[in-house]
Design an enzyme around this catalytic site. Structure first.
Site, PDB file in Angstrom:
ATOM      1  N   ASN A 224       0.854  -1.197   0.000  1.00 49.71           N
ATOM      2  CA  ASN A 224       0.000   0.000   0.000  1.00 49.71           C
ATOM      3  C   ASN A 224       0.885   1.240   0.000  1.00 49.71           C
ATOM      4  OD1 ASN A 224       0.377   0.933   2.854  1.00 49.71           O
ATOM      5  ND2 ASN A 224      -0.385  -1.149   3.240  1.00 49.71           N
ATOM      6  N   ARG A 225       0.282   2.390   0.054  1.00 49.46           N
ATOM      7  CA  ARG A 225       1.024   3.632  -0.192  1.00 49.46           C
ATOM      8  C   ARG A 225       1.643   4.262   1.061  1.00 49.46           C
ATOM      9  NH1 ARG A 225      -2.760   7.484  -3.079  1.00 49.46           N
ATOM     10  NH2 ARG A 225      -0.894   8.772  -3.040  1.00 49.46           N
TER      11      ARG A 225
END
Ligand code: PMT
Length: 394
Positions: free
Chosen positions: A209-210
């Site tokens: 994820n970011r």
């Protein structure tokens, strides 16, 4: 933390003196009043003018300078100092300080100050590992000095060994930690998770994820700088490992859960800033999955919900990363995961939270009204969160 603090930066005559200029610059940029004191040998390696330009203060190189302060310079510097830091500390200056010798402006200042003192030794490997240097270092540690160990690597002589000055960020971290030793979290232990978990698909791919880890690292550093012992459990990030804390490196949600269980056996608070995957591949392929003619279907299963499953008598603080109904969804998570506090952040915002240096958070305590805060740096947000942790721990 460093703003308006008076830092006496002692520079002794090792080749790493040039790195002290970078430290002086970074301390000044952080708002500290940096007073540089150089030994005569150090002035042979770097010009005092360099430090004067970087700090905006006159540099002291002799017992009777600068002229207006005259003979009491060492006493005034010693009194003024919130902290004395010697970078680099040569074998000679360490030996002199250990023996109580005060034959120049730097050793006099050290002897006269009651401020905490940090030494960052740097020298040739053989001088560093020499028993007399190690005995002197041990003696100073016993007297309450903070010593940042020299690191292994290439030395000025070209040889490889112990004696290198650590990274400036590490020295900065130790300075901040030392200044905050008696802060409002002194004597407490806090576990912080940071970064996004990586759920392995095959040897070259993962589901991620970011999250950059910035929010979690800011929390860990802020807790350290308020006197807490900190364990940082982190996934791989592009950030440097912060000084002055235990760091546990993990990759997946399962690894993070194991690390959290171990670290919280003795803690006052757990703050889960990590973005933990909710799903992981049911099995990780041992070999790289080859591209076939059709599509690819991955069977995903739920990861453990660390916050929901963790047991123990410590504060449980979660984050809620939401793209809609921020407060309502955060409140639901607060209840469902039996948390003491949740920090809601809207990750749909244009200058999104992920990877940014800033965050706009709403703090919701178990029994309290949501406390919405304006956009601020992640470090400032971390301190706001910790203000609430301090209150809850009382
Ligand atoms: O790292 P940055 O780039 O600085 O970005 C910061 C951030 C957006 C990652 C951070 O501020 C944040 O919101 N972290 C939590 C992200 C998240 O996973 O939120 P969630 O709403 O999905 O989970 C709620 C809480 O449960 C979180 O504290 C999470 O750590 C925890 N959780 C989630 C899943 C899981 N399996 N176990 C958990 O413990």
């Amino acid at each position: 933390m460093l703003k308006n603090k008076t830092i006496v930066l002692g520079v002794s005559g090792g080749i790493a003196a040039y790195k002290a200029a970078d430290l002086a610059s970074k301390l000044a940029q952080a708002g500290a009043n940096v007073r540089v004191v150089m030994t005569w040998e150090a002035t042979e390696l770097v010009k005092p003018l360099t430090f004067q330009a970087l700090t905006g203060n006159p540099v002291v190189t002799g017992m009777f300078e600068p002229a207006p302060l005259s003979a009491i310079t060492h006493v005034s510097l010693a009194d003024e100092a919130d902290i004395v830091v010697i970078v680099p500390a040569t074998a000679n200056i360490i030996a002199k300080i250990a023996a109580g010798i005060a034959d120049d402006i730097l050793t006099c200042t050290v002897l006269a100050t009651t401020a905490p003192i940090v030494l960052s030794p740097a020298m040739h490997n053989n001088m560093y590992v020499n028993p007399v240097t190690q005995e002197n270092i041990a003696r100073l540690k016993k007297r309450g000095f903070t010593i940042i160990p020299a690191v292994h690597g290439r030395l000025a002589s070209g040889s490889i060994g112990y004696g290198r000055l650590p990274e400036i960020t590490e020295i900065m971290g130790t300075i901040q930690q030392t200044l905050g030793k008696n802060g409002d979290l002194a004597g407490k232990r806090i576990v912080v998770t940071a970064g996004g978990t990586q759920e392995v698909i095959d040897p070259v791919r993962y589901i991620g994820n970011r999250s950059s880890g910035k929010m979690g690292y800011a929390l860990a550093e802020a807790a350290r700088d308020r006197g807490s012992a900190v364990t940082l459990i982190t996934t791989p990030t592009a950030l440097g490992i912060p000084a002055g804390m235990e760091t546990v490196k993990v990759q997946s949600a399962i690894e993070m859960k194991d690390a959290v269980v171990k670290a919280t056996a003795k803690t006052d608070a757990l703050i889960m800033a990590a973005a933990v995957a909710d799903y992981m591949p049911e099995t990780a392929s041992a070999q790289k999955i080859k591209k076939g003619a059709g599509g690819l279907t991955l069977e995903l299963v739920k990861t453990p919900d660390i916050l929901s499953e963790i047991k123990g008598k410590f504060l449980k603080i979660g984050f809620a990363a939401e793209t809609q109904d921020l407060i309502a969804n955060a409140q639901k998570k607060l209840t469902a995961k039996s948390l003491d506090m949740i920090v809601a952040n809207d990750v749909s915002a244009k200058d999104s939270v992920f990877g940014s240096d800033n965050n706009k958070i709403t703090i919701i305590k178990k029994d309290g009204k949501p406390q919405a805060l304006p956009l601020m740096s992640k470090r400032e947000a971390a301190d706001k969160i910790l203000d609430n942790v301090v209150k809850l721990l009382k």
